[in-house]
Enzyme design. Sequence first.
Site, PDB file in Angstrom:
ATOM      1  CD  GLU A  42      96.493 -10.738 -34.292  1.00  0.00           C
ATOM      2  OE1 GLU A  42      97.683 -10.551 -33.807  1.00  0.00           O
ATOM      3  OE2 GLU A  42      95.389 -11.078 -33.661  1.00  0.00           O
ATOM      4  CG  HIS A  53      96.544 -16.267 -36.325  1.00  0.00           C
ATOM      5  ND1 HIS A  53      96.597 -17.359 -35.387  1.00  0.00           N
ATOM      6  CD2 HIS A  53      95.320 -15.653 -36.092  1.00  0.00           C
ATOM      7  CE1 HIS A  53      95.515 -17.169 -34.465  1.00  0.00           C
ATOM      8  NE2 HIS A  53      94.674 -16.040 -34.746  1.00  0.00           N
ATOM      9  CG  HIS A 102      90.579 -19.061 -35.028  1.00  0.00           C
ATOM     10  ND1 HIS A 102      89.866 -18.063 -35.475  1.00  0.00           N
ATOM     11  CD2 HIS A 102      91.948 -18.453 -34.719  1.00  0.00           C
ATOM     12  CE1 HIS A 102      90.580 -16.905 -35.385  1.00  0.00           C
ATOM     13  NE2 HIS A 102      91.603 -16.765 -34.899  1.00  0.00           N
ATOM     14  CD  GLU A 130     101.532 -40.247 -41.076  1.00  0.00           C
ATOM     15  OE1 GLU A 130     101.001 -40.411 -39.854  1.00  0.00           O
ATOM     16  OE2 GLU A 130     101.347 -41.391 -41.811  1.00  0.00           O
ATOM     17  CG  HIS A 173      93.601 -16.658 -30.536  1.00  0.00           C
ATOM     18  ND1 HIS A 173      93.435 -15.266 -30.381  1.00  0.00           N
ATOM     19  CD2 HIS A 173      92.971 -16.782 -31.798  1.00  0.00           C
ATOM     20  CE1 HIS A 173      93.266 -14.619 -31.373  1.00  0.00           C
ATOM     21  NE2 HIS A 173      92.969 -15.674 -32.381  1.00  0.00           N
TER      22      HIS A 173
END
Length: 271
Positions: free
Chosen positions: A116, A139, A141, A169, A210
């Site tokens: 990536e 990145h 998941h 918050e 994703h």
Amino acid sequence: MKNILDAPFVKEMCATTANMYRLGWDERNGGNISCLLDEKEVGEYLDLENVIRTIPTGFEAKELIGKIFIVTGTGKYFKNVEHDPENNLGIIRIANDGTTAELLWGYSDGGRFTSELPAHLMSHISRLSVNPENRIIMHCHPDYTLAMTQVHKMDEREITRTLWKQMTESIVVFPDGLGVLPWMVCGTNKIGVATAEKMKKFRLVIWTLHGIYGAGKDFDETVGLIETVEKAAKMYMLTAHLPRLNTIEDSELKDLAEAFGVDYRKDYLDL
């Protein structure tokens, strides 16, 4: 020259990846992180003239020529980073051609940076153009965020409003809201371009079905952004099937944002 394993940026990467794995955000070799480093600081630990090897990046990043990053490796498990950082991490510098990475340290088994990386470099360019202090692209998941993409309308305004209303918050932590992308094949320049375009307006971008991309000035801020979204998504997933008796009204979201002095997306509120 100082021991690279004692460098604050290496220790932070080790601590962050271990914590993200513990949280379940980065199963197996899922997820990736890149951090823009200060050249002077890196020079205290490495000979910057010693290039171990060069690796094509698959993307022309002229805006980042000479910039140095620490990046997680492709196929590497986050749980292993703290035990063997030299194998699982790499420190790279974008070469003068803009399309090559000069390896200064790491990937000791002959590996390379995350697949990536082009998406990371594109997002770094976008974020630096908006805020020169943004050094981290992350990145992962997160469970409830990912689950929410399966049952909630994937509209930027609507999902931001939903998450803002889950807990007090939320609007304070991510007042700029969330960008959203439809499902796309990962590891491609196409999704990198799309993510970078969103990063011009958002520090957080959800990849439908994703995961999420986050950007920030340091590890604490970036992890904090993602974990706040994840907590709000958890509240939504735990209660979405139940009658909602209490909620934070739009006027109260406005009061919250103004009380904390944050620049929020005013067009996301119905006032």
